[in-house]
Structures are given as C-alpha cells and as structure tokens.
Write a protein that holds these residues in place. Structure first.
Motif, PDB file in Angstrom:
ATOM      1  N   SER A 115      -7.696  -8.240   1.805  1.00 57.97           N
ATOM      2  CA  SER A 115      -8.236  -6.909   1.494  1.00 57.97           C
ATOM      3  C   SER A 115      -7.468  -6.273   0.345  1.00 57.97           C
ATOM      4  O   SER A 115      -8.044  -5.607  -0.515  1.00 57.97           O
ATOM      5  CB  SER A 115      -8.146  -6.000   2.729  1.00 57.97           C
ATOM      6  N   LEU A 116      -6.164  -6.496   0.323  1.00 55.47           N
ATOM      7  CA  LEU A 116      -5.330  -5.959  -0.751  1.00 55.47           C
ATOM      8  C   LEU A 116      -5.697  -6.591  -2.084  1.00 55.47           C
ATOM      9  O   LEU A 116      -5.828  -5.896  -3.097  1.00 55.47           O
ATOM     10  CB  LEU A 116      -3.848  -6.218  -0.425  1.00 55.47           C
ATOM     11  N   TYR A 117      -5.895  -7.906  -2.105  1.00 53.88           N
ATOM     12  CA  TYR A 117      -6.250  -8.587  -3.354  1.00 53.88           C
ATOM     13  C   TYR A 117      -7.632  -8.187  -3.844  1.00 53.88           C
ATOM     14  O   TYR A 117      -7.868  -8.097  -5.052  1.00 53.88           O
ATOM     15  CB  TYR A 117      -6.161 -10.107  -3.179  1.00 53.88           C
ATOM     16  N   ILE A 118      -8.546  -7.924  -2.934  1.00 52.94           N
ATOM     17  CA  ILE A 118      -9.869  -7.442  -3.351  1.00 52.94           C
ATOM     18  C   ILE A 118      -9.733  -6.087  -4.034  1.00 52.94           C
ATOM     19  O   ILE A 118     -10.371  -5.815  -5.061  1.00 52.94           O
ATOM     20  CB  ILE A 118     -10.819  -7.355  -2.138  1.00 52.94           C
ATOM     21  N   LYS A 119      -8.864  -5.242  -3.502  1.00 58.34           N
ATOM     22  CA  LYS A 119      -8.607  -3.939  -4.132  1.00 58.34           C
ATOM     23  C   LYS A 119      -8.035  -4.140  -5.528  1.00 58.34           C
ATOM     24  O   LYS A 119      -8.424  -3.445  -6.480  1.00 58.34           O
ATOM     25  CB  LYS A 119      -7.636  -3.128  -3.284  1.00 58.34           C
ATOM     26  N   ILE A 120      -7.117  -5.082  -5.685  1.00 59.83           N
ATOM     27  CA  ILE A 120      -6.495  -5.342  -6.981  1.00 59.83           C
ATOM     28  C   ILE A 120      -7.534  -5.826  -7.988  1.00 59.83           C
ATOM     29  O   ILE A 120      -7.581  -5.367  -9.136  1.00 59.83           O
ATOM     30  CB  ILE A 120      -5.377  -6.384  -6.832  1.00 59.83           C
ATOM     31  N   ILE A 121      -8.379  -6.764  -7.568  1.00 59.22           N
ATOM     32  CA  ILE A 121      -9.418  -7.285  -8.465  1.00 59.22           C
ATOM     33  C   ILE A 121     -10.358  -6.181  -8.891  1.00 59.22           C
ATOM     34  O   ILE A 121     -10.696  -6.051 -10.082  1.00 59.22           O
ATOM     35  CB  ILE A 121     -10.199  -8.423  -7.768  1.00 59.22           C
ATOM     36  N   ASP A 122     -10.781  -5.347  -7.942  1.00 59.59           N
ATOM     37  CA  ASP A 122     -11.672  -4.231  -8.278  1.00 59.59           C
ATOM     38  C   ASP A 122     -11.011  -3.293  -9.281  1.00 59.59           C
ATOM     39  O   ASP A 122     -11.659  -2.804 -10.223  1.00 59.59           O
ATOM     40  CB  ASP A 122     -12.050  -3.448  -7.016  1.00 59.59           C
ATOM     41  N   GLU A 123      -9.717  -3.053  -9.090  1.00 56.70           N
ATOM     42  CA  GLU A 123      -9.005  -2.129  -9.980  1.00 56.70           C
ATOM     43  C   GLU A 123      -8.861  -2.712 -11.378  1.00 56.70           C
ATOM     44  O   GLU A 123      -9.053  -2.015 -12.371  1.00 56.70           O
ATOM     45  CB  GLU A 123      -7.631  -1.815  -9.395  1.00 56.70           C
ATOM     46  N   LEU A 124      -8.528  -3.997 -11.456  1.00 60.16           N
ATOM     47  CA  LEU A 124      -8.356  -4.632 -12.764  1.00 60.16           C
ATOM     48  C   LEU A 124      -9.667  -4.751 -13.533  1.00 60.16           C
ATOM     49  O   LEU A 124      -9.679  -4.766 -14.762  1.00 60.16           O
ATOM     50  CB  LEU A 124      -7.726  -6.018 -12.596  1.00 60.16           C
ATOM     51  N   LEU A 125     -10.780  -4.832 -12.792  1.00 66.14           N
ATOM     52  CA  LEU A 125     -12.080  -4.980 -13.445  1.00 66.14           C
ATOM     53  C   LEU A 125     -12.815  -3.659 -13.623  1.00 66.14           C
ATOM     54  O   LEU A 125     -13.925  -3.627 -14.141  1.00 66.14           O
ATOM     55  CB  LEU A 125     -12.958  -5.938 -12.641  1.00 66.14           C
ATOM     56  N   ARG A 126     -12.166  -2.567 -13.197  1.00 66.22           N
ATOM     57  CA  ARG A 126     -12.802  -1.262 -13.326  1.00 66.22           C
ATOM     58  C   ARG A 126     -13.051  -0.954 -14.802  1.00 66.22           C
ATOM     59  O   ARG A 126     -12.183  -1.104 -15.636  1.00 66.22           O
ATOM     60  CB  ARG A 126     -11.915  -0.189 -12.705  1.00 66.22           C
ATOM     61  N   ASP A 127     -14.273  -0.550 -15.100  1.00 68.40           N
ATOM     62  CA  ASP A 127     -14.667  -0.205 -16.474  1.00 68.40           C
ATOM     63  C   ASP A 127     -14.629  -1.400 -17.419  1.00 68.40           C
ATOM     64  O   ASP A 127     -14.597  -1.227 -18.641  1.00 68.40           O
ATOM     65  CB  ASP A 127     -13.786   0.916 -17.037  1.00 68.40           C
ATOM     66  N   LYS A 128     -14.636  -2.621 -16.892  1.00 67.67           N
ATOM     67  CA  LYS A 128     -14.676  -3.817 -17.723  1.00 67.67           C
ATOM     68  C   LYS A 128     -16.058  -4.447 -17.619  1.00 67.67           C
ATOM     69  O   LYS A 128     -16.640  -4.517 -16.547  1.00 67.67           O
ATOM     70  CB  LYS A 128     -13.631  -4.837 -17.261  1.00 67.67           C
ATOM     71  N   PRO A 129     -16.606  -4.912 -18.738  1.00 66.83           N
ATOM     72  CA  PRO A 129     -17.959  -5.492 -18.728  1.00 66.83           C
ATOM     73  C   PRO A 129     -17.976  -6.947 -18.284  1.00 66.83           C
ATOM     74  O   PRO A 129     -18.675  -7.773 -18.852  1.00 66.83           O
ATOM     75  CB  PRO A 129     -18.372  -5.367 -20.201  1.00 66.83           C
ATOM     76  N   ILE A 130     -17.183  -7.266 -17.284  1.00 67.60           N
ATOM     77  CA  ILE A 130     -17.102  -8.642 -16.801  1.00 67.60           C
ATOM     78  C   ILE A 130     -17.704  -8.727 -15.401  1.00 67.60           C
ATOM     79  O   ILE A 130     -17.164  -8.145 -14.459  1.00 67.60           O
ATOM     80  CB  ILE A 130     -15.640  -9.137 -16.753  1.00 67.60           C
ATOM     81  N   PRO A 131     -18.821  -9.423 -15.244  1.00 69.89           N
ATOM     82  CA  PRO A 131     -19.443  -9.530 -13.921  1.00 69.89           C
ATOM     83  C   PRO A 131     -18.728 -10.546 -13.042  1.00 69.89           C
ATOM     84  O   PRO A 131     -18.298 -11.595 -13.507  1.00 69.89           O
ATOM     85  CB  PRO A 131     -20.869  -9.993 -14.241  1.00 69.89           C
ATOM     86  N   LEU A 182      -9.207 -11.945 -15.846  1.00 68.48           N
ATOM     87  CA  LEU A 182     -10.577 -11.590 -15.465  1.00 68.48           C
ATOM     88  C   LEU A 182     -11.151 -10.523 -16.366  1.00 68.48           C
ATOM     89  O   LEU A 182     -12.365 -10.411 -16.542  1.00 68.48           O
ATOM     90  CB  LEU A 182     -10.600 -11.078 -14.018  1.00 68.48           C
ATOM     91  N   SER A 183     -10.274  -9.701 -16.933  1.00 73.74           N
ATOM     92  CA  SER A 183     -10.744  -8.569 -17.730  1.00 73.74           C
ATOM     93  C   SER A 183     -10.835  -8.888 -19.215  1.00 73.74           C
ATOM     94  O   SER A 183     -11.158  -8.027 -20.018  1.00 73.74           O
ATOM     95  CB  SER A 183      -9.800  -7.365 -17.531  1.00 73.74           C
ATOM     96  N   ILE A 184     -10.526 -10.150 -19.590  1.00 75.91           N
ATOM     97  CA  ILE A 184     -10.581 -10.523 -21.000  1.00 75.91           C
ATOM     98  C   ILE A 184     -11.926 -11.183 -21.296  1.00 75.91           C
ATOM     99  O   ILE A 184     -12.216 -12.251 -20.766  1.00 75.91           O
ATOM    100  CB  ILE A 184      -9.440 -11.494 -21.364  1.00 75.91           C
ATOM    101  N   PRO A 185     -12.761 -10.575 -22.146  1.00 79.64           N
ATOM    102  CA  PRO A 185     -14.067 -11.160 -22.465  1.00 79.64           C
ATOM    103  C   PRO A 185     -13.915 -12.581 -22.991  1.00 79.64           C
ATOM    104  O   PRO A 185     -13.019 -12.876 -23.785  1.00 79.64           O
ATOM    105  CB  PRO A 185     -14.611 -10.225 -23.551  1.00 79.64           C
TER     106      PRO A 185
END
Length: 199
Positions: A115-131, A182-185
C-alpha cells in the motif's frame, strides 16, 4: 481506544518483553500473564493461544506503523518511522522469525508496504503524462514490497548492523533512482514496456 484493545496491547507488550530474553517456544501463557500481572484466564478472553497473539502483534503493529500514516504523512517519513520501530524491536523480531510453525510476518509486512509503494508510485506520477494500468501498478508495488520485506528480515537477523537512519536513506534513494524512471517520457509504457512500438 476500547478496553479490549488496551488489554490486548498490554498482553502483546508482555510477550515482546519476555521474548527479549527467552525464546518463543519456551514461553507459556502463564509466563506472559505473570509478567503483565493479569489472570491467566484473561488471556483466553482475547486470544486462542500464543501463536494467535504473535500474529496479532505482526498485524497490529505493521498497520500502526504504515497504514495509519498513509493519508497524512510523507512516504519518506514513513520509512524513517519503520526503520526506527524495527530497530527498537529487533530483539523481539529476531526471536519471532524463528517461529516457523505460524510466522506470517512476511505477509503482514508485505501487504502494508505494498500500500505504501502504491502511494509512492501515485505521487511520483502525479501530473505526469505517463499512463500505467492498475494491474501494472500492483505488480510494481508487489515487486518492491517483496524486496523490502526481505531487506528488513536480513537487517534484523544481522543485528541491525546498519543504523536505521542510514538504511532508511539508502532505501529512499533507491526508490527515487528507480521509480522516478516512471515519470521520464520514453522510459516506460504501462509500467515497464518501451514506448517504441517497433520493439
């Protein structure tokens, strides 16, 4: 906090204290209750046996140190809190890991750190155009969570030779270096596949 929960915590703390100097297999329910100065029968109002108590400690304390902070604490701080908790309780966990008959520490810690890692992934991808699909997000979180559980067990079994603050910093740096990809196009698509359709 209910009276029942308070009593459970007192009994749990008693087991943890006794296990600092005695192996789990040599400890009886009477030993646990004598330590906390409660009647032996009180134990059976709350737990079937000492194995259920051990599982309850795993479940309750991993939840208290992870899930209860997810909604309002920075993920970096949660790792700091976790390292401090395991460092302070290392003698208990070293003995607890030897209980192979009913040792679900791995599963409890895995579920909560996932659950913690899912939160981290969501945070790192926030406002990023990476699906990234929910399926791939769960796979990625599971992968890192399994690695984290193994790291914690090795650390404790080796008497926490690395200071908790150092280990926490290493883990956080690893997360930043690896998950930030994950956030790098161009680096990922759907959690790991290349964006180049010709590959």
């Amino acid at each position: 906090m209910t009276t029942s929960l308070i009593t459970k915590k007192i009994i749990a703390n008693s087991l943890k204290k006794v296990m600092e100097t005695e192996s789990f297999h040599k400890i009886s329910v009477s030993d646990i209750m004598q330590h906390c100065q409660m009647r032996r029968q009180t134990f059976y109002y709350h737990f079937v046996d000492k194995y259920e108590l051990l599982g309850w400690i795993y479940k309750e304390e991993t939840k208290e140190n992870i899930e209860d902070f997810l909604d309002y604490e920075k993920w970096e701080n949660i790792f700091d809190l976790l390292m401090d908790y395991f460092y302070e309780n290392q003698r208990f966990y070293r003995r607890a890991f030897k209980v192979i008959e009913q040792n679900s520490f791995n599963q409890y810690l895995f579920e909560h750190t996932k659950s913690l890692y899912i939160k981290i992934i969501d945070e790192l991808l926030r406002d990023k155009p990476i699906p990234i699909s929910e399926v791939n997000k769960n796979r990625l979180a599971s992968f890192y969570s399994h690695g984290f559980v193994g790291t914690i067990k090795d650390w404790i079994e080796h008497h926490c030779s690395i200071q908790p603050s150092v280990l926490s910093s290493l883990i956080k740096e690893m997360i930043r270096n690896q998950l930030v990809l994950l956030s790098i196009p161009g680096k990922t698509k759907q959690g790991g596949e290349t964006n180049d359709e010709n590959h």
